[in-house]
Design a protein around this motif. Structure first.
Motif, PDB file in Angstrom:
ATOM      1  N   THR A 192      56.307  71.358 -16.739  1.00 52.00           N
ATOM      2  CA  THR A 192      55.662  72.096 -17.827  1.00 52.00           C
ATOM      3  C   THR A 192      56.544  72.186 -19.074  1.00 52.00           C
ATOM      4  O   THR A 192      56.048  72.439 -20.171  1.00 52.00           O
ATOM      5  N   GLN A 193      57.854  71.992 -18.917  1.00 48.45           N
ATOM      6  CA  GLN A 193      58.773  72.091 -20.050  1.00 48.45           C
ATOM      7  C   GLN A 193      59.427  70.755 -20.380  1.00 48.45           C
ATOM      8  O   GLN A 193      60.454  70.707 -21.057  1.00 48.45           O
ATOM      9  N   ALA A 194      58.820  69.673 -19.917  1.00 46.66           N
ATOM     10  CA  ALA A 194      59.443  68.360 -20.050  1.00 46.66           C
ATOM     11  C   ALA A 194      59.708  67.966 -21.499  1.00 46.66           C
ATOM     12  O   ALA A 194      60.667  67.234 -21.788  1.00 46.66           O
ATOM     13  N   GLU A 195      58.887  68.429 -22.420  1.00 49.65           N
ATOM     14  CA  GLU A 195      59.027  68.043 -23.827  1.00 49.65           C
ATOM     15  C   GLU A 195      59.929  68.983 -24.625  1.00 49.65           C
ATOM     16  O   GLU A 195      60.181  68.745 -25.800  1.00 49.65           O
ATOM     17  N   ARG A 196      60.384  70.026 -23.993  1.00 49.33           N
ATOM     18  CA  ARG A 196      61.240  70.981 -24.700  1.00 49.33           C
ATOM     19  C   ARG A 196      62.659  70.432 -24.875  1.00 49.33           C
ATOM     20  O   ARG A 196      63.129  69.640 -24.044  1.00 49.33           O
ATOM     21  N   PRO A 197      63.375  70.856 -25.931  1.00 49.05           N
ATOM     22  CA  PRO A 197      64.795  70.510 -26.010  1.00 49.05           C
ATOM     23  C   PRO A 197      65.550  71.152 -24.848  1.00 49.05           C
ATOM     24  O   PRO A 197      65.233  72.270 -24.434  1.00 49.05           O
ATOM     25  N   VAL A 198      66.534  70.448 -24.333  1.00 48.11           N
ATOM     26  CA  VAL A 198      67.246  70.867 -23.128  1.00 48.11           C
ATOM     27  C   VAL A 198      68.550  71.567 -23.479  1.00 48.11           C
ATOM     28  O   VAL A 198      69.302  71.118 -24.346  1.00 48.11           O
ATOM     29  N   VAL A 199      68.816  72.664 -22.777  1.00 48.76           N
ATOM     30  CA  VAL A 199      70.125  73.319 -22.829  1.00 48.76           C
ATOM     31  C   VAL A 199      70.788  73.136 -21.471  1.00 48.76           C
ATOM     32  O   VAL A 199      70.230  73.550 -20.445  1.00 48.76           O
ATOM     33  N   LEU A 200      71.955  72.505 -21.455  1.00 48.42           N
ATOM     34  CA  LEU A 200      72.720  72.307 -20.228  1.00 48.42           C
ATOM     35  C   LEU A 200      73.805  73.371 -20.161  1.00 48.42           C
ATOM     36  O   LEU A 200      74.672  73.447 -21.036  1.00 48.42           O
ATOM     37  N   LEU A 201      73.759  74.205 -19.124  1.00 51.97           N
ATOM     38  CA  LEU A 201      74.709  75.299 -18.954  1.00 51.97           C
ATOM     39  C   LEU A 201      75.790  74.904 -17.952  1.00 51.97           C
ATOM     40  O   LEU A 201      75.482  74.480 -16.831  1.00 51.97           O
ATOM     41  N   PHE A 246      63.318  76.651 -25.018  1.00 58.75           N
ATOM     42  CA  PHE A 246      64.181  75.618 -24.470  1.00 58.75           C
ATOM     43  C   PHE A 246      63.966  75.434 -22.973  1.00 58.75           C
ATOM     44  O   PHE A 246      63.560  76.356 -22.263  1.00 58.75           O
ATOM     45  N   ARG A 247      64.245  74.241 -22.508  1.00 59.07           N
ATOM     46  CA  ARG A 247      64.310  73.924 -21.081  1.00 59.07           C
ATOM     47  C   ARG A 247      65.764  74.096 -20.653  1.00 59.07           C
ATOM     48  O   ARG A 247      66.675  73.544 -21.290  1.00 59.07           O
ATOM     49  N   VAL A 248      66.004  74.866 -19.615  1.00 55.22           N
ATOM     50  CA  VAL A 248      67.368  75.222 -19.229  1.00 55.22           C
ATOM     51  C   VAL A 248      67.735  74.546 -17.909  1.00 55.22           C
ATOM     52  O   VAL A 248      67.030  74.694 -16.900  1.00 55.22           O
ATOM     53  N   VAL A 249      68.832  73.823 -17.938  1.00 53.18           N
ATOM     54  CA  VAL A 249      69.359  73.155 -16.748  1.00 53.18           C
ATOM     55  C   VAL A 249      70.735  73.751 -16.451  1.00 53.18           C
ATOM     56  O   VAL A 249      71.600  73.797 -17.324  1.00 53.18           O
ATOM     57  N   ARG A 250      70.922  74.225 -15.248  1.00 56.66           N
ATOM     58  CA  ARG A 250      72.229  74.735 -14.828  1.00 56.66           C
ATOM     59  C   ARG A 250      72.563  74.149 -13.466  1.00 56.66           C
ATOM     60  O   ARG A 250      71.662  73.746 -12.715  1.00 56.66           O
ATOM     61  N   PHE A 251      73.822  74.120 -13.131  1.00 63.20           N
ATOM     62  CA  PHE A 251      74.234  73.461 -11.887  1.00 63.20           C
ATOM     63  C   PHE A 251      75.546  74.037 -11.376  1.00 63.20           C
ATOM     64  O   PHE A 251      76.299  74.667 -12.121  1.00 63.20           O
TER      65      PHE A 251
END
Length: 297
Positions: free
Chosen positions: A20-29, A53-58
């Motif tokens: 659902t957020q595939a087109e959003r700009p990504v923030v990598l935390l 924003f689309r948020v990716v954390r790991f």
């Protein structure tokens, strides 16, 4: 979810996993020393999501549910500290460059071409390394409560260093939680104190998910071994925001000043009352300059 990044297994959480957020700009935390992806406050992640924003954390390597590196042995932290202070080469099982390659590998695994890269503490150092290694992949850089790694910058207060290098009094869950309560109180934000119950709940959430102190020790030597980064920071041309707590007892404000001074055009935002943690009040103070910085980039 697990992905293979830079040849190892990395645990990732992605707000865009359902598409659902595939087109959003990504923030990598990118999280700090010994801390897992769950250390990013839900309020912080939600604030970025609400901002579009689309948020990716790991989990960084050697911590949490990502691949552990126990086959590399446990380093001698005292000897590594002595060598670091003397300016000698510090031997480390892996480097911050390797951890930056992990971060880029996460983007590769998710099919993300560019991302806003945000790191706290050690994560800020890794984020700096990402911007140096792959500038075309970094839409903007944000370094929070971190450092350039330059020699002769002020270090932790003595009591904070003792707390950081100490160990739990026992192996029980209670002893481990008590140990981290003392540590987090030592480095916490005096202007935004967290009550004991909330702090213990946050610590329990992390330790029950994973407890791997040997990984923290290897990460500490990776920080000490990254001696050349300060001289490389002037090569960064990415739009950069440096945020730092004025009351940080672990990584003093001078470290944030030095980072901003070395990166061309970097903006420094100093936060009164903020120490070396992310309590609710601090999260609000961080989002205020961060969201406009991300949108401007």
């Amino acid at each position: 979810m697990k992905v293979t990044a830079n040849g190892i297994s990395i645990e990732v959480e992605d707000t865009g996993a359902d598409g659902t957020q595939a087109e959003r700009p990504v923030v990598l935390l990118i999280m700090g020393l010994g801390m897992q992806l769950v250390a990013w406050p839900d309020q912080f992640v939600q604030g970025l999501t609400d901002a579009g924003f689309r948020v990716v954390r790991f989990d960084n390597r050697d911590i949490g549910l990502s691949q552990h590196m126990d086959h590399l042995g446990v380093p001698n932290l005292m000897w590594a500290s002595v060598k670091h202070r003397l300016g000698w080469k510090v031997d480390s099982p892996y480097s911050l460059r390797d951890m930056a390659a992990d971060s880029i590998g996460v983007l590769d695994a998710l099919g993300i071409a560019t991302a806003h890269v945000v790191g706290v503490s050690m994560g800020g150092m890794i984020a700096q390394r990402v911007a140096l290694a792959a500038p075309g992949r970094v839409a903007s850089l944000t370094s929070i409560m971190s450092s350039s790694g330059a020699r002769f910058l002020p270090g932790p207060k003595p009591e904070v260093l003792r707390a950081l290098l100490s160990r739990p009094a026992g192996t029980s869950e209670e002893a481990i939680v008590d140990h981290y309560v003392k540590l987090f109180k030592a480095i916490g934000s005096p202007g935004y104190p967290l009550d004991d119950a909330a702090m213990r709940e946050r610590i329990l959430r992390g330790t029950r998910r994973s407890f791997h102190p040997a990984g923290t020790m290897r990460q500490m030597t990776a920080i000490a071994a990254d001696a050349a980064r300060a001289d490389e920071l002037p090569k960064i041309r990415t739009r950069t925001l440096v945020m730092h707590g004025i009351a940080d007892p672990l990584v003093p404000l001078a470290c944030g000043h030095d980072t901003a001074r070395r990166i061309p055009g970097a903006q420094l935002h100093a936060i009164p009352g903020m120490g070396h943690d992310l309590p609710p009040g601090v999260v609000e103070r961080l989002l205020e300059p961060l969201v406009p910085h991300l949108r401007a980039a």
